[in-house]
Each structure stands twice: as C-alpha cells, then as structure tokens.
Enzyme design. Structure first.
Site, PDB file in Angstrom:
ATOM      1  N   CYS A  93     -14.383 -27.111  -9.035  1.00 28.06           N
ATOM      2  CA  CYS A  93     -14.900 -27.476  -8.214  1.00 28.06           C
ATOM      3  C   CYS A  93     -16.626 -27.081  -8.395  1.00 28.06           C
ATOM      4  O   CYS A  93     -17.731 -27.838  -8.174  1.00 28.06           O
ATOM      5  CB  CYS A  93     -14.649 -26.804  -6.965  1.00 28.06           C
ATOM      6  N   CYS A 148      -8.985 -24.099  -1.260  1.00 26.21           N
ATOM      7  CA  CYS A 148      -9.298 -24.823   0.158  1.00 26.21           C
ATOM      8  C   CYS A 148      -8.452 -25.766   0.614  1.00 26.21           C
ATOM      9  O   CYS A 148      -8.171 -25.853   1.934  1.00 26.21           O
ATOM     10  CB  CYS A 148     -10.928 -25.115   0.127  1.00 26.21           C
TER      11      CYS A 148
END
Length: 392
Positions: free
Chosen positions: A112, A208
């Site tokens: 990410c 997440c």
C-alpha cells in the site's frame, strides 16, 4: 530554512498531509498548522467505507474519513477525500489473495505504501501544489551532505521503518515525517492539547481490509473455492492427516495444526513447509525451521551512489516485531540480493520482507524469494513456504 527544510516562510510552504483519521496523522496536521504552514489534508477511501463504518481498529474506513474531516474543520484547513478503491484493490488486495494461495504470507501494508500512498498519493500531492507530503509514520528523515536518509524512529516501540523499506530516493526527497523523534505518549498529549477528539482513539490493529484478523475469509471471498484440501506430512515422509487448505497454515505455527502435535520423541511439531502446488503442509521439530541464507527479489537500495554493495555487514529485520540479526548483504543488481545470516533464524520464508540496516539507518530491503541452510543434509533447503509476518 524552515523546519521542513525549505528556504521560505512556513506560510509560503504548502504541506499536503496524508490523514488516515487516526491520532498520528491528525497531530502532524495540527503541529504543521500551528507552525504556520499552508496545510492541505487528504484522506484515501481504500475500500467500501459503508460496510467498514462500524469496524473498530481499522484504518481508511468510513469512521476514519469522518474523523479526519472533523480534525480539518476544527483546525480550519482544506480536506479532500480521494476514491482509491479500485486502485487499492488492483495494487494490493488481489496480490494479497494470490500470494496466500501460492503459500506465501504477503505484507499488504508495504504494498500500500509502495503502490498507493507513496506513488499515486504523492503524485496527487504535487498536483495540489504541495512542496512536500507529510505522514504520521514513526520514522526519521535525516539530511546529510549526500542527501536524505531514512532512519528508524526514535521510539523503538513505535518505529515503522520496516514497512517503508520500498521507499525510493526521489520519494524520500519529497516526504516528511514530523513524528519520527517523539514517543506515542507525547503524540497523544499533543492531540489533547489541541482538543482533538481522536486523542484517545485506539491504534489500528488489523490490516485495513481484513476484518478481525481473519485472513482466510478475505482470501476465500476474493478467490472463491481456491482453497483446496490436502495432506499433512511429517518431514520424514509419513502422512499424519488431512487439512482443509494451506491458507489456514503459517510457517512456525505450533497449535491448531489438526494432527497430534507431538513428534515421535514427544517434541512439539511446527509447520515447517507449505507446498502450494502439491497442496501439502509439512510439519517437524523446531530445528527444521532454522535458516541461515535468504535470497531477495525486488530489492530496493537506499544506499548512496558508489557505496559498497557486496558482502556488506548489516543487521536484518525478518519480521516487523522481531529483533534485528547480524548478517552480510550482497546486492546483485536487477532487483536481486542475498543475505548470509551470522546465526540461523527461525520461521522466515518467501513472501515476507527482509529489511537491512546499518545502525539506525535503513539501507533498503526486499521480498524473500527463497531461504536455505548451509548445514549438510538439512531438511530446511526448501522454497514455496509461508511464514507468519508480524506486519499483520
């Protein structure tokens, strides 16, 4: 020169702050605003925030977007929410599922940072007229005569340099990390001083997009029916039982294997190898986990131009929560590198990251492509394994 290293007044310096909705990035924005910088907040919507709204301990979800917006309103600076759902899925989530099915343990937080935050978001920050992009990571950007270096955060309990090993030199030149020199307790105290509602907000605990740490459910949702049963085999060759899919196992796992977890000499059994192609889980004694050589792919080198890259004395971190271990590093070029560990380490495998340091300075790192042992007749000389990664 102002506190961010620019030869102009703070008011003339635009800082784009990556705001996750947590206390760290909120404090970064508050401190920079207090110092007179032209602050612009940006929050990324990375997945279905409507579904994620009720989740606690995550980041980049609906509640976090709301929290970031409230901080921006309280401190009076512009705030933008960018829809990166499709980019995040393509660059991070799909590879996450495929890696698990190949018998690896991916670290999506690194991907990410590498493919979304420090690439696409960094470009967006430039489009917004930002002189730099500031984040809430606990790492230090140290300026030297040779340029910017990436160092570990001052607070060893909060250091996040492991997850930033893929940061390139051009990205590091543009990035700023205002929290690198302070402790988390001080960050929360600053948030309270500013009256921010996120001052007591819990830290993110899970990846997440992985609810409650259940990685298997996410893999099964992204790749329906991909997890197939197979054999659980002792490294001596005899079959001990059956499993429901290798995605349920990690290298170094001791409990919940699904068979008698004691060996013939009553020693504990561990998962020591995952053969994705044959759908086999191999188990054995702890010593079968030992590795003293590591081959890397996608090696990112943050060393200086002309700096030695052959047989370099370093320390290496093989999991985010592990201690560094002394080793020798050789960077071969074309993204390849090798690490020779001074002493064998346990539970490392392809799919994890190996991050190398000299003292407090991060030299770079790469993804583990293979592991081995120099001991003769060792059962450890295997690839295609998956190990627990503390990045999760």
């Amino acid at each position: 020169m102002n506190s961010l290293g620019f030869h102009k007044a703070p008011a003339d310096t635009r800082v784009v702050v990556a705001m996750s909705g947590g206390v760290d990035s909120s404090v970064v924005a508050a401190l920079l605003k207090e110092q007179g910088y032209d602050v612009v907040g940006v929050t990324l919507q990375l997945y279905d925030h409507g579904v994620a709204l009720a989740r606690k301990g995550a980041c980049c979800a609906g509640q976090d977007i709301y929290d970031a917006r409230m901080v921006a309103e309280r401190l009076d600076f512009p705030h933008y929410v960018l829809d990166y759902e499709s980019k995040f899925s393509d660059a991070v989530m799909q590879e996450f599922a495929d890696s698990y099915l190949k018998g690896e343990t991916p670290i999506p937080c690194v991907r990410c940072n590498q493919r979304v935050k420090f690439r696409d978001l960094l470009d967006q920050a430039r489009d917004l007229g930002g002189d730099c992009l500031a984040t809430g990571h606990y790492v230090r950007r140290v300026m030297t005569e040779q340029g910017a270096e990436l160092h570990r955060g001052t607070d060893p309990a909060r250091d996040q340099s492991y997850f930033l090993f893929a940061t390139t030199q051009p990205q590091l030149d543009y990035l700023r990390f205002p929290l690198g020199d302070i402790a988390k307790s001080e960050t929360r105290a600053i948030a309270e001083r500013f009256g921010l509602e996120v001052a007591g907000k819990p830290d993110s605990q899970d990846i997440c997009f992985v609810p409650n740490g259940n990685y298997v459910s996410v893999v099964e949702r992204l790749r329906p029916g991909a997890a197939e049963p197979g054999e659980i085999v002792h490294i001596d060759g005899h079959v001990l039982g059956m499993h429901k899919g290798i995605v349920h196992y990690t290298i170094g796992q001791r409990r919940g294997i699904g068979v008698n977890e004691k060996g013939t000499n009553n020693e504990p059994l561990y998962v020591v190898r995952l053969d994705a192609q044959a759908k086999r889980v191999y188990v054995g004694p702890k010593e079968a986990l030992a590795r003293d050589s590591v081959t890397l792919r996608e090696m990112n080198w943050l060393g200086r131009a002309g700096e030695a890259m052959q047989d370099v004395a370093v320390t290496v971190k093989l999991r985010s929560m592990s201690q560094t271990a002394p080793a020798r590093l050789t960077v071969s070029g074309s993204g390849a590198a090798s690490i020779a560990l001074d002493d064998p380490q346990f539970g490392i495998a392809p799919g994890q990251a190996a991050v190398v340091y000299q003292g407090e300075r991060l030299l770079g790192g790469g993804w583990i492509a293979a592991t081995g042992s120099n001991a003769q007749h060792s059962p450890q000389q295997m690839t295609g394994e998956r190990a627990v990664s503390a990045a999760e």
